[in-house]
Design a protein around this motif. Structure first.
Motif, PDB file in Angstrom:
ATOM      1  N   MET A 152      35.372  40.425  41.857  1.00  0.00           N
ATOM      2  CA  MET A 152      34.981  40.758  40.446  1.00  0.00           C
ATOM      3  C   MET A 152      36.765  40.595  40.440  1.00  0.00           C
ATOM      4  O   MET A 152      37.838  40.301  40.801  1.00  0.00           O
ATOM      5  CB  MET A 152      35.049  42.095  40.729  1.00  0.00           C
ATOM      6  CG  MET A 152      33.609  43.106  41.536  1.00  0.00           C
ATOM      7  SD  MET A 152      32.644  42.803  40.244  1.00  0.00           S
ATOM      8  CE  MET A 152      32.931  43.609  39.128  1.00  0.00           C
ATOM      9  N   VAL A 153      36.603  40.238  38.794  1.00  0.00           N
ATOM     10  CA  VAL A 153      37.671  39.960  38.377  1.00  0.00           C
ATOM     11  C   VAL A 153      38.107  40.757  36.869  1.00  0.00           C
ATOM     12  O   VAL A 153      36.962  40.947  36.150  1.00  0.00           O
ATOM     13  CB  VAL A 153      37.835  38.442  37.583  1.00  0.00           C
ATOM     14  CG1 VAL A 153      37.004  38.348  35.946  1.00  0.00           C
ATOM     15  CG2 VAL A 153      39.504  37.384  37.301  1.00  0.00           C
ATOM     16  N   VAL A 154      39.578  40.966  36.670  1.00  0.00           N
ATOM     17  CA  VAL A 154      39.522  41.847  35.886  1.00  0.00           C
ATOM     18  C   VAL A 154      40.097  41.532  34.543  1.00  0.00           C
ATOM     19  O   VAL A 154      41.366  40.391  34.241  1.00  0.00           O
ATOM     20  CB  VAL A 154      40.986  43.684  35.928  1.00  0.00           C
ATOM     21  CG1 VAL A 154      41.519  43.727  35.167  1.00  0.00           C
ATOM     22  CG2 VAL A 154      40.766  43.396  37.361  1.00  0.00           C
ATOM     23  N   LEU A 155      40.117  41.792  33.344  1.00  0.00           N
ATOM     24  CA  LEU A 155      40.725  41.290  32.009  1.00  0.00           C
ATOM     25  C   LEU A 155      40.482  42.355  30.850  1.00  0.00           C
ATOM     26  O   LEU A 155      39.909  43.664  31.094  1.00  0.00           O
ATOM     27  CB  LEU A 155      38.934  40.987  30.990  1.00  0.00           C
ATOM     28  CG  LEU A 155      37.732  39.788  32.188  1.00  0.00           C
ATOM     29  CD1 LEU A 155      36.854  39.187  30.947  1.00  0.00           C
ATOM     30  CD2 LEU A 155      38.684  38.194  32.415  1.00  0.00           C
ATOM     31  N   ASP A 156      41.624  41.866  29.954  1.00  0.00           N
ATOM     32  CA  ASP A 156      42.703  43.075  29.847  1.00  0.00           C
ATOM     33  C   ASP A 156      42.098  42.623  28.044  1.00  0.00           C
ATOM     34  O   ASP A 156      42.713  41.495  27.749  1.00  0.00           O
ATOM     35  CB  ASP A 156      43.827  43.085  30.593  1.00  0.00           C
ATOM     36  CG  ASP A 156      45.042  43.551  28.739  1.00  0.00           C
ATOM     37  OD1 ASP A 156      44.251  44.640  27.782  1.00  0.00           O
ATOM     38  OD2 ASP A 156      45.761  44.556  30.190  1.00  0.00           O
TER      39      ASP A 156
END
Length: 382
Positions: free
Chosen positions: A159-163
């Protein structure tokens, strides 16, 4: 040079053409607000891409990533509305809206695109806003700006976090017919151009109403973001004091240089200190709380005398604080942001409720991960 006979400008009119009442059809705006959302969304990395990222990292390569809006994917849906109990506004409603956009994510290995690592994910925000929304009007909403950043230091497995920050415009409209005093007009004759040329005069515009519209822009803007363990002070009456726990603080003051683009959200989860068999005097008090700001005053801006840049912002206003196990209470707040590089960033927030007082002081040195930005709003330099 021969002098020409130049006649005054006069529109061609219907004859006879008396001034009289006319009915026109126009769109009337009943209410208008601008909303801003910022959130971090966890998205799934495709299996092929995740395998390529792991192989590249295993070989010692540098992985970077970007994200951007997919053009043409902005949309807004009206979900529903329920009456809002505001006596002075009989048509007020709590309106629910959904905003959607697609975000393209791309990973790079040493600056070169990774195969299979260019993919699109949907991002949505739900909003509830009180609007003057009487029967017969319609909601016209749109997204006018989207900003995205990949938070690579918060990758969780595949999983990767997008702001993602989304700016939205919501208007309540209705087509109406108005009676005005008017008369028909037509095009005027063309004015002959003098041989030495013609210079257009400077246009003159109607005088505005600066006392109430448009609203006063801010002189500076600022933001602060922190998530992690922190020591703060929480007093509930005579009880409480310094406490350590997980703090999630997000502050935006005058985002897009407008006061409406401001928000503060604080969530604090107290870490209760264990003792095997505490006596009554040793029992820990749960000092957890949440706070949401709902009204902001114009911020005070301080400029560095050497650089001429705005480095300090102080904002005040009101909001709602809800202590653990308690009931929401009205509160005032004071927020001071200082942006001095390197390692001089600080964020200080004081919240004063009827029974609860909170003091938070974060520094870049003592609280790794603290991000503070302060700048001026001089967007039109001479």
């Amino acid at each position: 040079m021969k002098k020409r006979n130049v006649k005054s400008i006069q529109g061609r009119q219907v004859v006879p053409n008396p001034i009289g009442p006319e009915c026109i059809r126009v769109t009337k705006v009943y209410d208008w607000v601008v909303l801003t959302n910022r959130d971090r969304n966890k998205v799934q990395i495709p299996e092929e891409c995740f395998a390529a990222i792991e192989d590249a990292r295993h070989d010692g390569n540098t992985i970077t990533a970007t994200c951007s809006e997919v053009v043409g994917t902005r949309s807004c849906d009206f979900i529903g509305a329920i009456p809002a109990n505001i006596p002075s506004v009989p048509g007020a409603q709590i309106v629910s809206l959904a905003f959607h956009v697609h975000i393209r994510v791309q990973f790079f290995c040493n600056g070169e695109p990774l195969p299979g690592c260019n993919f699109v994910v949907p991002v949505s925000f739900m909003d509830e806003v009180i609007l003057c929304f009487p029967e017969g009007t319609e909601i016209n909403c749109n997204i006018f700006d989207v900003q995205c950043t990949v938070v690579l230091n918060q990758m969780l497995g595949d999983m990767v976090v997008l702001d993602v920050t989304m700016c939205k415009d919501v208007q309540v409209e209705a087509e109406v017919k108005l009676e005005v005093e008017a008369k028909f007009c037509g095009p005027r004759p063309v004015i002959p151009i003098e041989e030495d040329g013609f210079v257009c005069p400077t246009p003159r515009f109607p005088q505005q109403c600066p006392t109430f519209f448009p609203t006063l822009n801010c002189d500076c803007q600022g933001s602060a973001d922190f998530t992690g363990n922190a020591t703060i002070t929480v007093l509930e009456g005579a009880a409480g004091g310094p406490t350590t726990g997980n703090l999630d603080l997000t502050a935006l003051v005058c985002d897009q240089c407008t006061l409406a683009g401001s928000r503060i959200q604080v969530t604090y989860i107290d870490t209760l200190g264990p003792t095997p068999t505490p006596t009554p005097s040793e029992v820990d008090i749960d000092q957890s709380f949440t706070f949401t700001a709902n009204d902001f005053n114009q911020p005070e801006c301080t400029t560095d005398p050497v650089t001429g840049l705005v480095t300090r912002l102080t904002a005040t206003g009101t909001g709602i604080i809800t202590p653990a196990g308690g009931v929401p209470e009205n509160a005032s707040f004071s927020l001071t942001l200082v942006d001095i590089d390197p390692l001089g960033d600080t964020a200080q927030l004081t919240i004063q409720g009827s029974t609860t007082t909170v003091s938070i002081f974060l520094t870049e040195g003592a609280n790794p991960g603290l991000e503070v930005e302060v700048g001026d709003c001089d967007r039109f330099p001479v």
